[in-house]
Design a protein around this motif. Sequence first.
Motif, PDB file in Angstrom:
ATOM      1  N   LYS A 162       0.824  -1.200   0.000  1.00  0.00           N
ATOM      2  CA  LYS A 162       0.000   0.000   0.000  1.00  0.00           C
ATOM      3  C   LYS A 162       0.863   1.258   0.000  1.00  0.00           C
ATOM      4  CE  LYS A 162      -3.668  -0.150  -0.178  1.00  0.00           C
ATOM      5  NZ  LYS A 162      -4.617  -0.060  -1.314  1.00  0.00           N
ATOM      6  N   LEU A 163       1.969   1.254   0.726  1.00  0.00           N
ATOM      7  CA  LEU A 163       2.869   2.407   0.696  1.00  0.00           C
ATOM      8  C   LEU A 163       3.520   2.545  -0.670  1.00  0.00           C
ATOM      9  CD1 LEU A 163       4.356   4.756   2.003  1.00  0.00           C
ATOM     10  CD2 LEU A 163       6.025   3.130   2.901  1.00  0.00           C
ATOM     11  N   VAL A 164       3.930   1.421  -1.260  1.00  0.00           N
ATOM     12  CA  VAL A 164       4.547   1.461  -2.588  1.00  0.00           C
ATOM     13  C   VAL A 164       3.578   2.045  -3.609  1.00  0.00           C
ATOM     14  CG1 VAL A 164       5.441   0.022  -4.452  1.00  0.00           C
ATOM     15  CG2 VAL A 164       6.135  -0.427  -2.099  1.00  0.00           C
ATOM     16  N   MET A 165       2.327   1.599  -3.578  1.00  0.00           N
ATOM     17  CA  MET A 165       1.345   2.077  -4.550  1.00  0.00           C
ATOM     18  C   MET A 165       1.017   3.554  -4.321  1.00  0.00           C
ATOM     19  SD  MET A 165      -2.514   0.718  -5.297  1.00  0.00           S
ATOM     20  CE  MET A 165      -3.103   1.399  -3.754  1.00  0.00           C
ATOM     21  N   LEU A 166       0.818   3.944  -3.062  1.00  0.00           N
ATOM     22  CA  LEU A 166       0.465   5.329  -2.777  1.00  0.00           C
ATOM     23  C   LEU A 166       1.638   6.279  -2.985  1.00  0.00           C
ATOM     24  CD1 LEU A 166      -1.754   4.818   0.391  1.00  0.00           C
ATOM     25  CD2 LEU A 166      -2.508   5.411  -1.907  1.00  0.00           C
ATOM     26  N   SER A 167       2.842   5.739  -3.077  1.00  0.00           N
ATOM     27  CA  SER A 167       4.016   6.580  -3.325  1.00  0.00           C
ATOM     28  C   SER A 167       4.033   7.142  -4.735  1.00  0.00           C
ATOM     29  CB  SER A 167       5.303   5.784  -3.073  1.00  0.00           C
ATOM     30  OG  SER A 167       5.391   5.394  -1.730  1.00  0.00           O
ATOM     31  N   VAL A 168       3.220   6.610  -5.626  1.00  0.00           N
ATOM     32  CA  VAL A 168       3.108   7.147  -6.988  1.00  0.00           C
ATOM     33  C   VAL A 168       1.655   7.496  -7.279  1.00  0.00           C
ATOM     34  CG1 VAL A 168       5.177   6.147  -8.016  1.00  0.00           C
ATOM     35  CG2 VAL A 168       3.143   4.740  -7.783  1.00  0.00           C
ATOM     36  N   SER A 169       0.909   7.865  -6.237  1.00  0.00           N
ATOM     37  CA  SER A 169      -0.492   8.258  -6.383  1.00  0.00           C
ATOM     38  C   SER A 169      -0.668   9.656  -5.822  1.00  0.00           C
ATOM     39  CB  SER A 169      -1.408   7.276  -5.628  1.00  0.00           C
ATOM     40  OG  SER A 169      -1.174   5.942  -6.029  1.00  0.00           O
ATOM     41  N   GLN A 170      -1.482  10.434  -6.479  1.00  0.00           N
ATOM     42  CA  GLN A 170      -1.713  11.808  -6.024  1.00  0.00           C
ATOM     43  C   GLN A 170      -2.840  11.820  -4.990  1.00  0.00           C
ATOM     44  OE1 GLN A 170       0.580  14.079  -6.848  1.00  0.00           O
ATOM     45  NE2 GLN A 170       1.438  12.254  -7.826  1.00  0.00           N
ATOM     46  N   LEU A 171      -2.509  11.341  -3.801  1.00  0.00           N
ATOM     47  CA  LEU A 171      -3.415  11.280  -2.668  1.00  0.00           C
ATOM     48  C   LEU A 171      -2.693  11.831  -1.441  1.00  0.00           C
ATOM     49  CD1 LEU A 171      -4.907   7.723  -3.315  1.00  0.00           C
ATOM     50  CD2 LEU A 171      -6.110   9.896  -3.609  1.00  0.00           C
ATOM     51  N   SER A 172      -3.448  12.153  -0.417  1.00  0.00           N
ATOM     52  CA  SER A 172      -2.869  12.829   0.749  1.00  0.00           C
ATOM     53  C   SER A 172      -2.238  11.878   1.752  1.00  0.00           C
ATOM     54  CB  SER A 172      -3.957  13.648   1.451  1.00  0.00           C
ATOM     55  OG  SER A 172      -5.015  12.804   1.886  1.00  0.00           O
ATOM     56  N   ASP A 173      -2.287  10.563   1.507  1.00  0.00           N
ATOM     57  CA  ASP A 173      -1.847   9.602   2.519  1.00  0.00           C
ATOM     58  C   ASP A 173      -0.357   9.721   2.832  1.00  0.00           C
ATOM     59  OD1 ASP A 173      -4.347   7.466   2.651  1.00  0.00           O
ATOM     60  OD2 ASP A 173      -4.093   8.383   0.696  1.00  0.00           O
ATOM     61  N   VAL A 174       0.489   9.749   1.819  1.00  0.00           N
ATOM     62  CA  VAL A 174       1.932   9.787   2.050  1.00  0.00           C
ATOM     63  C   VAL A 174       2.369  11.117   2.678  1.00  0.00           C
ATOM     64  CG1 VAL A 174       4.188   9.759   0.922  1.00  0.00           C
ATOM     65  CG2 VAL A 174       2.468   8.055   0.308  1.00  0.00           C
ATOM     66  N   PRO A 175       1.903  12.278   2.194  1.00  0.00           N
ATOM     67  CA  PRO A 175       2.254  13.521   2.912  1.00  0.00           C
ATOM     68  C   PRO A 175       1.787  13.511   4.361  1.00  0.00           C
ATOM     69  CG  PRO A 175       1.384  14.028   0.738  1.00  0.00           C
ATOM     70  CD  PRO A 175       1.183  12.561   0.943  1.00  0.00           C
ATOM     71  N   CYS A 176       0.606  12.945   4.612  1.00  0.00           N
ATOM     72  CA  CYS A 176       0.112  12.880   5.987  1.00  0.00           C
ATOM     73  C   CYS A 176       1.000  11.985   6.836  1.00  0.00           C
ATOM     74  CB  CYS A 176      -1.329  12.384   5.994  1.00  0.00           C
ATOM     75  SG  CYS A 176      -2.131  12.453   7.605  1.00  0.00           S
ATOM     76  N   LEU A 177       1.441  10.858   6.286  1.00  0.00           N
ATOM     77  CA  LEU A 177       2.367   9.980   7.005  1.00  0.00           C
ATOM     78  C   LEU A 177       3.648  10.720   7.358  1.00  0.00           C
ATOM     79  CD1 LEU A 177       3.467   7.212   7.989  1.00  0.00           C
ATOM     80  CD2 LEU A 177       4.122   6.759   5.600  1.00  0.00           C
ATOM     81  N   LEU A 178       4.200  11.465   6.402  1.00  0.00           N
ATOM     82  CA  LEU A 178       5.434  12.217   6.652  1.00  0.00           C
ATOM     83  C   LEU A 178       5.240  13.238   7.765  1.00  0.00           C
ATOM     84  CD1 LEU A 178       8.320  13.042   5.962  1.00  0.00           C
ATOM     85  CD2 LEU A 178       7.394  14.473   4.125  1.00  0.00           C
ATOM     86  N   LEU A 179       4.133  13.958   7.735  1.00  0.00           N
ATOM     87  CA  LEU A 179       3.877  14.973   8.759  1.00  0.00           C
ATOM     88  C   LEU A 179       3.683  14.343  10.128  1.00  0.00           C
ATOM     89  CD1 LEU A 179       1.437  17.230   6.708  1.00  0.00           C
ATOM     90  CD2 LEU A 179       3.698  17.905   7.530  1.00  0.00           C
ATOM     91  N   ILE A 180       2.977  13.217  10.189  1.00  0.00           N
ATOM     92  CA  ILE A 180       2.682  12.596  11.476  1.00  0.00           C
ATOM     93  C   ILE A 180       3.935  12.022  12.117  1.00  0.00           C
ATOM     94  CG2 ILE A 180       1.539  10.585  12.515  1.00  0.00           C
ATOM     95  CD1 ILE A 180      -0.875  11.210  10.750  1.00  0.00           C
ATOM     96  N   VAL A 181       4.711  11.231  11.374  1.00  0.00           N
ATOM     97  CA  VAL A 181       5.898  10.626  11.984  1.00  0.00           C
ATOM     98  C   VAL A 181       6.933  11.694  12.312  1.00  0.00           C
ATOM     99  CG1 VAL A 181       5.531   8.355  10.933  1.00  0.00           C
ATOM    100  CG2 VAL A 181       6.863  10.070   9.698  1.00  0.00           C
ATOM    101  N   SER A 182       7.000  12.758  11.504  1.00  0.00           N
ATOM    102  CA  SER A 182       7.939  13.844  11.812  1.00  0.00           C
ATOM    103  C   SER A 182       7.492  14.593  13.061  1.00  0.00           C
ATOM    104  CB  SER A 182       8.036  14.811  10.627  1.00  0.00           C
ATOM    105  OG  SER A 182       8.507  14.150   9.468  1.00  0.00           O
ATOM    106  N   GLY A 183       6.186  14.852  13.184  1.00  0.00           N
ATOM    107  CA  GLY A 183       5.689  15.535  14.366  1.00  0.00           C
ATOM    108  C   GLY A 183       5.881  14.727  15.631  1.00  0.00           C
ATOM    109  N   LEU A 184       5.598  13.428  15.566  1.00  0.00           N
ATOM    110  CA  LEU A 184       5.788  12.570  16.737  1.00  0.00           C
ATOM    111  C   LEU A 184       7.270  12.459  17.102  1.00  0.00           C
ATOM    112  CD1 LEU A 184       3.219   9.708  15.982  1.00  0.00           C
ATOM    113  CD2 LEU A 184       2.982  11.585  17.618  1.00  0.00           C
ATOM    114  N   TYR A 185       8.136  12.428  16.084  1.00  0.00           N
ATOM    115  CA  TYR A 185       9.575  12.394  16.375  1.00  0.00           C
ATOM    116  C   TYR A 185      10.018  13.665  17.082  1.00  0.00           C
ATOM    117  CZ  TYR A 185      14.598  12.664  15.631  1.00  0.00           C
ATOM    118  OH  TYR A 185      15.944  12.818  15.814  1.00  0.00           O
TER     119      TYR A 185
END
Length: 555
Positions: free
Chosen positions: A163-186
């Motif tokens: 699912k991450l591989v597929m969404l990595s080449v999809s214009q959806l908000s999932d991957v940017p949201c993942l980046l923001l969340i893990v960066s914020g928690l870090y």
Amino acid sequence: MSSHSVPICSRKLPSNGAGPVSRTAALGGRLCRPFDLLGKHAGQFLLTYPFQVAVGIGIFYLALVSSKWQMFPDSACYLLMAQGVCEGQGLSIFGTAQGKYPPGFTLYLAGLLKTGLAWMLVLNGLMVVMALGSLMMSYLLLCEFTTRRWALLSTVVVAMLYKLVMLSVSQLSDVPCLLLIVSGLYCFARGRRDGPWWLAAGVLLLLIAGWFRVVGIPLAIGAAVGLLFERSQASRSAIWLSVVTLVAGSLITGGWLYQRDRALQTVAVAAPATYAHSVTPLLESGPAEQIARPLWHAYQGGPFLAQFLTGQQMSPAMALVLFWLPGLAGAAWAVTRRQYLLVFATAGYLGAVLLVDPPITRYYLPIAPILVLYLVYGIRAIARRAGARPALAANLAIALLMVCVAANVPKNLRQLYRQHTDTYHEDVKVTMASAAQFLRREAADLQTPVRFLMDRGDLVVAYLSGQECLHLGKVAARRSIADHQVDDLLEREQISHVLVWLPPRKVRAMHQVIRQQVQNSPDYQIVFARDDLQIFRPRAWPQSAEHRAGSPHRK
């Protein structure tokens, strides 16, 4: 010497009045050090060649980049809304304002469109870069709560999720949201010991995440609560300031999105897509139902969780045993080790999702690193409770993680192949592309735009064709409409073509009546048919170009 050159287990965290304790002791001693127990037999490649593993993952993800667009309706919504923003129409699709989607990802696409960088090759490349950034931040985040070795292994599992591989080449908000969340928690995890600036960065990132995905708001509130209970070297005033700012900002964001969503539902016919129709009944339900709903939705969402982790279908009962129960056990084990930040953040996210609907596969992505970590925790804790030695418990966890990786590899390779071949599109997607090409020809032959209605996949065809579509959201599509009102609706909305799928697939009330009226009426004729898709238009069409150009929906 950089902070990452120091062994993670040697860093110190304060205890509650009992003096400093080592991270190894705080995380349960030998139970968190599987590779020390297993020696050369498991994970040796990861330990010996971590840089090579990282480079291999990076090469694989970069190889995914191509100029092909993944045909998802939500992706079409984002791209069309970005065009609306650039044309001065705000968050709208063909003049109809949209309230379902937070503005963050749309504004990101609109910025690229304004700067002339909105080529699909560039968009896919940026999405892959964000995916790789998410993996790096996931590793750093997990290192704050377990050893580097477990963090590395868990990150590799996340990287290989289909699912991450597929969404990595999809214009959806999932991957940017993942980046923001893990960066914020870090940043929150670093802020426990390195000062208020890290906490401020975490607050900002998690607030922005709520503007990309609605469920980022309850996650941010959960993270704020967890931060209060975490052991920290930062001053209590800095902690409280961060918590109050994050909670207040999240509530303001959520309130604004909800009120805007509700206000847009006053549209009579073309009501936009909405989350309000799911949230409102929840707020009006009783306490018993509010408790039972998430449990039932968790059971229903079990197959999607199994598919997310393994890429394979699984029964709800099997998913419950293999994934939900170990995950809950891992979260409980983390609570006993006072790791409250990730527990509360995950509880806020999953709790909000489960209250509304059973989570589908992509809904698990923003918390994927935490899910994998708790799966490891849970399997080891359960095995130890059953009397297994630490080495065997660690081996069981590693075995399940390797099964997840191996099950995802074939799908990942297929996705890589599709990204660079003409066989990328499935049959349904080829059909929609053919329908879009037909609509473009119609518009070119008559030298006037067309405006169509479709009962499924409409916005994909609209984006591909460049022609306008009457976008009936879920609320409008559920409404009933009398047969004699269909002609009035199509005339009032300047509909020139009606696209119908055969056989029906999840056709809602209004679409069903429109479909039957068009199919059975002698006033409409079939002008396009491919596979299961038919296109109808009035026999008296085309109207004059002047009348069409006068439509209120013309840009």
